[in-house]
Design an enzyme around this catalytic site. Sequence first.
Site, mmCIF file in Angstrom:
data_model
loop_
_atom_site.group_PDB
_atom_site.id
_atom_site.type_symbol
_atom_site.label_atom_id
_atom_site.label_comp_id
_atom_site.label_asym_id
_atom_site.label_seq_id
_atom_site.Cartn_x
_atom_site.Cartn_y
_atom_site.Cartn_z
ATOM 1 C CE LYS A 1 -3.814 4.735 0.992
ATOM 2 N NZ LYS A 1 -2.370 4.406 0.930
ATOM 3 C CG ASP B 1 -1.770 1.220 1.346
ATOM 4 O OD1 ASP B 1 -2.923 1.158 0.886
ATOM 5 O OD2 ASP B 1 -1.301 2.248 1.878
#
Length: 280
Positions: free
Chosen positions: A76, A46
């Site tokens: 993101k 991530d």
Amino acid sequence: MQEVPVHTLRDGRSIPALGFGVWQIEPDATERAVAAAISSGYRSFDTAEAYFNEEKVGNALRRSGLRREEYFLTTKVWNTNHGYSTTLAAFDASMRRLGVEQLDLYLLHWPSRVRGLYVETWQALIRLQQEGRVRSIGVSNFSVPQLSRLISETGIIPAVNQVELHPRFQQRELRSFHQRFQIATQSWSPLGMWKNGRPSILNPTIQAIAREHGKTPAQVVLRWHLQEGLIPLTRSVNGKHIAENFDVFDFELSQEDMRSMRSLDDPAGRLGPNPDTAEF
């Protein structure tokens, strides 16, 4: 090496039940940390545009020898790129830095309520999924009202909401909403170690459970997340800790242990920003 269990997301895709995050890891240390995580058995990674280490994560994955289908990759979009066209451009930039052609999970990093563009931004993520450039789409740091607005205005439910969650801040109301809509809950700061907060692993209850199982307090906390059906994201640059944090699949907390852990919840236990009041 132990195999990580997986969760099936509402869109039918699978995500490993334990991931490795690189928030606050300096770019120069990122490749080493990700390489150590891969060696320990992690297969979910991530990162984010705002972490400034996407390129290093991509480098480590390419040099690992893993085939693309063998790992799960998340990044993101940051607040300053909210908006339909700017999000699409930000995604292209992230993909160039990561060096991949398809992303497993793309998240809207914060709702950034002061900009008021998160619905428009979500529509860009919907398009990316429809085009097959992203397998799953979700959000991060969204509250119940923000999720409700996103769903009601677009009809598309996020597959994941990644939020601060640890024994001192268990987000029960939010998790109940997630369960209702089949939204997977990812836990950032799963040990409650955000900035200067007092980490959960220092709690006497957790330390006692750790002694009973012959495990570290961090392993007990991560095991609690797993048994709660959560998806914790661990983070460390210490090779020993990276390996220890992965070694959580060979024991199980008892029902009494779980009750003791649940009793640690504190409505005032949030350590990071509140998405309903954050001014960024």
